[in-house]
Write a protein that holds these residues in place. Structure first.
Motif, PDB file in Angstrom:
ATOM      1  N   VAL A  14       0.849  -1.099   0.188  1.00 25.05           N
ATOM      2  CA  VAL A  14      -0.057   0.071  -0.125  1.00 25.05           C
ATOM      3  C   VAL A  14       1.041   1.181  -0.034  1.00 25.05           C
ATOM      4  O   VAL A  14       0.557   2.284  -0.661  1.00 25.05           O
ATOM      5  N   CYS A  15       1.801   1.126   0.852  1.00 20.65           N
ATOM      6  CA  CYS A  15       2.903   2.157   0.856  1.00 20.65           C
ATOM      7  C   CYS A  15       3.657   2.468  -0.274  1.00 20.65           C
ATOM      8  O   CYS A  15       4.214   3.545  -0.684  1.00 20.65           O
ATOM      9  N   GLU A  16       3.878   1.423  -1.026  1.00 22.17           N
ATOM     10  CA  GLU A  16       4.688   1.328  -2.284  1.00 22.17           C
ATOM     11  C   GLU A  16       6.152   1.636  -2.051  1.00 22.17           C
ATOM     12  O   GLU A  16       6.895   2.170  -2.648  1.00 22.17           O
ATOM     13  N   ASP A  30       3.920  10.381   9.133  1.00 19.22           N
ATOM     14  CA  ASP A  30       5.104  11.427   9.222  1.00 19.22           C
ATOM     15  C   ASP A  30       6.017  11.265   7.842  1.00 19.22           C
ATOM     16  O   ASP A  30       6.456  12.607   7.537  1.00 19.22           O
ATOM     17  N   ALA A  31       6.181  10.148   7.743  1.00 18.66           N
ATOM     18  CA  ALA A  31       7.201   9.849   6.564  1.00 18.66           C
ATOM     19  C   ALA A  31       6.579  10.033   5.116  1.00 18.66           C
ATOM     20  O   ALA A  31       7.355  10.080   4.101  1.00 18.66           O
ATOM     21  N   GLY A  32       5.288  10.341   5.261  1.00 20.44           N
ATOM     22  CA  GLY A  32       4.700  10.700   3.909  1.00 20.44           C
ATOM     23  C   GLY A  32       4.330   9.521   3.155  1.00 20.44           C
ATOM     24  O   GLY A  32       4.003   9.479   1.864  1.00 20.44           O
ATOM     25  N   LEU A  33       4.468   8.094   3.759  1.00 19.91           N
ATOM     26  CA  LEU A  33       4.164   7.006   2.911  1.00 19.91           C
ATOM     27  C   LEU A  33       2.813   6.619   2.915  1.00 19.91           C
ATOM     28  O   LEU A  33       2.458   5.813   1.885  1.00 19.91           O
ATOM     29  N   ILE A  34       2.006   7.237   3.538  1.00 20.71           N
ATOM     30  CA  ILE A  34       0.645   6.820   3.488  1.00 20.71           C
ATOM     31  C   ILE A  34      -0.386   8.224   3.837  1.00 20.71           C
ATOM     32  O   ILE A  34       0.154   9.087   4.583  1.00 20.71           O
ATOM     33  N   ASP A  35      -1.393   8.177   2.918  1.00 25.57           N
ATOM     34  CA  ASP A  35      -2.362   9.273   3.247  1.00 25.57           C
ATOM     35  C   ASP A  35      -3.705   8.731   3.609  1.00 25.57           C
ATOM     36  O   ASP A  35      -3.642   7.586   3.866  1.00 25.57           O
ATOM     37  N   SER A  36      -4.846   9.792   3.805  1.00 22.85           N
ATOM     38  CA  SER A  36      -6.120   9.174   4.043  1.00 22.85           C
ATOM     39  C   SER A  36      -6.657   8.112   2.994  1.00 22.85           C
ATOM     40  O   SER A  36      -7.360   7.375   3.442  1.00 22.85           O
ATOM     41  N   PHE A  37      -6.130   8.368   1.845  1.00 22.89           N
ATOM     42  CA  PHE A  37      -6.827   7.318   0.632  1.00 22.89           C
ATOM     43  C   PHE A  37      -6.072   6.188   1.018  1.00 22.89           C
ATOM     44  O   PHE A  37      -6.797   5.237   0.751  1.00 22.89           O
ATOM     45  N   ALA A  38      -4.886   6.393   1.062  1.00 23.83           N
ATOM     46  CA  ALA A  38      -4.053   4.859   1.349  1.00 23.83           C
ATOM     47  C   ALA A  38      -4.410   4.316   2.537  1.00 23.83           C
ATOM     48  O   ALA A  38      -4.627   2.967   2.547  1.00 23.83           O
ATOM     49  N   THR A  39      -4.837   5.023   3.675  1.00 21.77           N
ATOM     50  CA  THR A  39      -5.316   4.582   4.936  1.00 21.77           C
ATOM     51  C   THR A  39      -6.574   3.660   4.543  1.00 21.77           C
ATOM     52  O   THR A  39      -6.769   2.203   5.071  1.00 21.77           O
ATOM     53  N   ASN A  65       0.403   4.052  13.703  1.00 20.25           N
ATOM     54  CA  ASN A  65       0.963   4.951  13.062  1.00 20.25           C
ATOM     55  C   ASN A  65       2.415   4.297  12.472  1.00 20.25           C
ATOM     56  O   ASN A  65       3.249   4.717  11.714  1.00 20.25           O
ATOM     57  N   THR A  66       2.691   3.224  13.298  1.00 20.43           N
ATOM     58  CA  THR A  66       4.068   2.511  12.649  1.00 20.43           C
ATOM     59  C   THR A  66       3.903   0.983  12.587  1.00 20.43           C
ATOM     60  O   THR A  66       2.905   0.364  12.812  1.00 20.43           O
ATOM     61  N   PRO A  67       4.644   0.368  11.404  1.00 18.50           N
ATOM     62  CA  PRO A  67       4.273  -0.958  11.408  1.00 18.50           C
ATOM     63  C   PRO A  67       4.247  -2.011  12.525  1.00 18.50           C
ATOM     64  O   PRO A  67       3.181  -2.900  12.718  1.00 18.50           O
ATOM     65  N   ASN A  68       5.171  -1.663  13.539  1.00 18.95           N
ATOM     66  CA  ASN A  68       4.777  -2.477  14.978  1.00 18.95           C
ATOM     67  C   ASN A  68       3.436  -2.391  15.548  1.00 18.95           C
ATOM     68  O   ASN A  68       3.056  -3.301  16.038  1.00 18.95           O
ATOM     69  N   ALA A  69       3.134  -0.981  15.526  1.00 17.12           N
ATOM     70  CA  ALA A  69       1.917  -0.686  15.932  1.00 17.12           C
ATOM     71  C   ALA A  69       0.542  -1.399  15.236  1.00 17.12           C
ATOM     72  O   ALA A  69      -0.279  -1.986  15.877  1.00 17.12           O
ATOM     73  N   ILE A  70       0.783  -1.244  14.050  1.00 17.80           N
ATOM     74  CA  ILE A  70      -0.309  -2.087  13.218  1.00 17.80           C
ATOM     75  C   ILE A  70      -0.252  -3.510  13.278  1.00 17.80           C
ATOM     76  O   ILE A  70      -1.467  -4.189  13.516  1.00 17.80           O
ATOM     77  N   VAL A  71       0.758  -4.073  13.478  1.00 16.29           N
ATOM     78  CA  VAL A  71       0.920  -5.584  13.876  1.00 16.29           C
ATOM     79  C   VAL A  71       0.245  -5.826  15.002  1.00 16.29           C
ATOM     80  O   VAL A  71      -0.450  -6.837  15.250  1.00 16.29           O
ATOM     81  N   ASP A  72       0.544  -5.050  16.093  1.00  9.59           N
ATOM     82  CA  ASP A  72       0.159  -5.408  17.414  1.00  9.59           C
ATOM     83  C   ASP A  72      -1.545  -5.125  17.355  1.00  9.59           C
ATOM     84  O   ASP A  72      -2.148  -6.040  17.973  1.00  9.59           O
TER      85      ASP A  72
END
Length: 78
Positions: A14-16, A30-39, A65-72
């Motif tokens: 998704v972040c490409e 914050d890194a600009g890898l994802i926005d509301s549409f990508a969410t 907001n982070t890959p670790n948080a998403i996995v959790d």
């Protein structure tokens, strides 16, 4: 492929950007890898690829907001 690797793969798609597979504590917003549409796309992909439904009302940018948080969070929902 274990659960965490699958989640990281979905996020990277998704972040490409594969950087999320290495930088698990990077804030993807914050890194600009994802926005509301990508969410929205991210949540759709979690349901399609992992069979985990994440209601948009449950998605809080500050706690997803982070890959670790998403996995959790996904571990709690599966």
């Amino acid at each position: 492929m274990d659960f965490k690797e699958k989640v990281l793969q979905v996020i990277a798609e998704v972040c490409e950007d594969d950087v999320v597979k290495e930088e698990h504590d990077m804030d993807i917003f914050d890194a600009g890898l994802i926005d509301s549409f990508a969410t929205v796309e991210l949540l759709v992909q979690f349901e399609e690829q992992l069979d985990i439904n994440v209601p948009i009302t449950e998605f809080d940018r500050d706690t997803w907001n982070t890959p670790n948080a998403i996995v959790d969070r996904l571990n709690e929902l599966k």
